[in-house]
Scaffold this motif. Structure first.
Motif, PDB file in Angstrom:
ATOM      1  N   GLU A  78       0.818  -1.210   0.000  1.00  0.00           N
ATOM      2  CA  GLU A  78       0.000   0.000   0.000  1.00  0.00           C
ATOM      3  C   GLU A  78       0.854   1.265   0.000  1.00  0.00           C
ATOM      4  O   GLU A  78       0.506   2.260  -0.632  1.00  0.00           O
ATOM      5  CB  GLU A  78      -0.936   0.014   1.204  1.00  0.00           C
ATOM      6  CG  GLU A  78      -1.908   1.180   1.162  1.00  0.00           C
ATOM      7  CD  GLU A  78      -2.934   1.159   2.268  1.00  0.00           C
ATOM      8  OE1 GLU A  78      -3.717   2.120   2.334  1.00  0.00           O
ATOM      9  OE2 GLU A  78      -2.969   0.199   3.059  1.00  0.00           O
ATOM     10  N   GLY A  79       1.999   1.230   0.669  1.00  0.00           N
ATOM     11  CA  GLY A  79       2.889   2.389   0.689  1.00  0.00           C
ATOM     12  C   GLY A  79       3.366   2.756  -0.710  1.00  0.00           C
ATOM     13  O   GLY A  79       3.413   3.935  -1.073  1.00  0.00           O
ATOM     14  N   ALA A  80       3.721   1.758  -1.509  1.00  0.00           N
ATOM     15  CA  ALA A  80       4.165   2.010  -2.879  1.00  0.00           C
ATOM     16  C   ALA A  80       3.019   2.571  -3.717  1.00  0.00           C
ATOM     17  O   ALA A  80       3.224   3.464  -4.551  1.00  0.00           O
ATOM     18  CB  ALA A  80       4.703   0.723  -3.503  1.00  0.00           C
ATOM     19  N   CYS A  81       1.814   2.078  -3.480  1.00  0.00           N
ATOM     20  CA  CYS A  81       0.643   2.585  -4.195  1.00  0.00           C
ATOM     21  C   CYS A  81       0.403   4.052  -3.843  1.00  0.00           C
ATOM     22  O   CYS A  81       0.203   4.897  -4.713  1.00  0.00           O
ATOM     23  CB  CYS A  81      -0.577   1.737  -3.841  1.00  0.00           C
ATOM     24  SG  CYS A  81      -2.119   2.324  -4.562  1.00  0.00           S
ATOM     25  N   ARG A  82       0.427   4.357  -2.555  1.00  0.00           N
ATOM     26  CA  ARG A  82       0.197   5.737  -2.117  1.00  0.00           C
ATOM     27  C   ARG A  82       1.253   6.688  -2.686  1.00  0.00           C
ATOM     28  O   ARG A  82       0.937   7.788  -3.117  1.00  0.00           O
ATOM     29  CB  ARG A  82       0.173   5.819  -0.597  1.00  0.00           C
ATOM     30  CG  ARG A  82      -1.042   5.161  -0.002  1.00  0.00           C
ATOM     31  CD  ARG A  82      -1.114   5.396   1.510  1.00  0.00           C
ATOM     32  NE  ARG A  82      -2.378   4.951   2.023  1.00  0.00           N
ATOM     33  CZ  ARG A  82      -3.518   5.621   1.913  1.00  0.00           C
ATOM     34  NH1 ARG A  82      -3.538   6.785   1.314  1.00  0.00           N
ATOM     35  NH2 ARG A  82      -4.635   5.138   2.399  1.00  0.00           N
ATOM     36  N   GLN A  83       2.507   6.256  -2.679  1.00  0.00           N
ATOM     37  CA  GLN A  83       3.578   7.091  -3.225  1.00  0.00           C
ATOM     38  C   GLN A  83       3.348   7.360  -4.713  1.00  0.00           C
ATOM     39  O   GLN A  83       3.519   8.478  -5.187  1.00  0.00           O
ATOM     40  CB  GLN A  83       4.935   6.426  -3.002  1.00  0.00           C
ATOM     41  CG  GLN A  83       6.110   7.260  -3.478  1.00  0.00           C
ATOM     42  CD  GLN A  83       6.262   8.557  -2.711  1.00  0.00           C
ATOM     43  OE1 GLN A  83       5.986   8.624  -1.518  1.00  0.00           O
ATOM     44  NE2 GLN A  83       6.699   9.600  -3.381  1.00  0.00           N
ATOM     45  N   ALA A  84       2.951   6.338  -5.446  1.00  0.00           N
ATOM     46  CA  ALA A  84       2.672   6.510  -6.875  1.00  0.00           C
ATOM     47  C   ALA A  84       1.508   7.473  -7.085  1.00  0.00           C
ATOM     48  O   ALA A  84       1.529   8.298  -8.004  1.00  0.00           O
ATOM     49  CB  ALA A  84       2.370   5.158  -7.521  1.00  0.00           C
ATOM     50  N   VAL A 100       0.533   9.984  -5.081  1.00  0.00           N
ATOM     51  CA  VAL A 100       1.008  11.341  -4.768  1.00  0.00           C
ATOM     52  C   VAL A 100       1.861  11.889  -5.916  1.00  0.00           C
ATOM     53  O   VAL A 100       1.715  13.039  -6.332  1.00  0.00           O
ATOM     54  CB  VAL A 100       1.797  11.337  -3.436  1.00  0.00           C
ATOM     55  CG1 VAL A 100       2.538  12.639  -3.212  1.00  0.00           C
ATOM     56  CG2 VAL A 100       0.860  11.045  -2.272  1.00  0.00           C
ATOM     57  N   GLU A 101       2.746  11.059  -6.458  1.00  0.00           N
ATOM     58  CA  GLU A 101       3.605  11.491  -7.568  1.00  0.00           C
ATOM     59  C   GLU A 101       2.789  11.780  -8.827  1.00  0.00           C
ATOM     60  O   GLU A 101       3.060  12.747  -9.536  1.00  0.00           O
ATOM     61  CB  GLU A 101       4.677  10.434  -7.845  1.00  0.00           C
ATOM     62  CG  GLU A 101       5.706  10.348  -6.744  1.00  0.00           C
ATOM     63  CD  GLU A 101       6.664   9.189  -6.902  1.00  0.00           C
ATOM     64  OE1 GLU A 101       6.554   8.428  -7.900  1.00  0.00           O
ATOM     65  OE2 GLU A 101       7.538   9.030  -6.020  1.00  0.00           O
ATOM     66  N   CYS A 119      -6.160   3.514  -2.993  1.00  0.00           N
ATOM     67  CA  CYS A 119      -5.515   2.235  -3.269  1.00  0.00           C
ATOM     68  C   CYS A 119      -6.488   1.133  -2.874  1.00  0.00           C
ATOM     69  O   CYS A 119      -7.058   1.156  -1.782  1.00  0.00           O
ATOM     70  CB  CYS A 119      -4.227   2.115  -2.473  1.00  0.00           C
ATOM     71  SG  CYS A 119      -2.984   3.347  -2.935  1.00  0.00           S
TER      72      CYS A 119
END
Length: 73
Positions: free
Chosen positions: A34-40, A42-43, A60
């Motif tokens: 989920e952290g990678a999804c959230r970062q994507a 935001v970017e 996500c």
């Protein structure tokens, strides 16, 4: 990941709302967590805001990357 973008009237300049739902998109990518999804998310919004300042939201959601043999259709 699901994105939704809100729209202003076509003749709006420096619009401050109210905003109406405009469109949605889904990411065609799976993420490790989920952290990678959230970062994507935001970017992606940061990149989009370079050319369009409409409000954007994302969520996500967990979707299986594969299904086992014999899975219901």
């Amino acid at each position: 990941m699901v994105f939704w973008i809100y729209a202003a009237p076509s003749n709006a300049v420096n619009w401050d709302g109210p905003w109406k739902f405009g469109m949605s998109r889904t990411a065609e990518t799976t993420f490790q967590n989920e952290g990678a999804c959230r970062q994507a998310g935001v970017e992606f919004i940061a990149r989009m805001h370079k050319g369009m300042l409409a409000p954007m939201r994302f969520q996500c959601i967990q979707v299986p990357a594969s299904l086992p043999k014999g899975a219901p259709r």
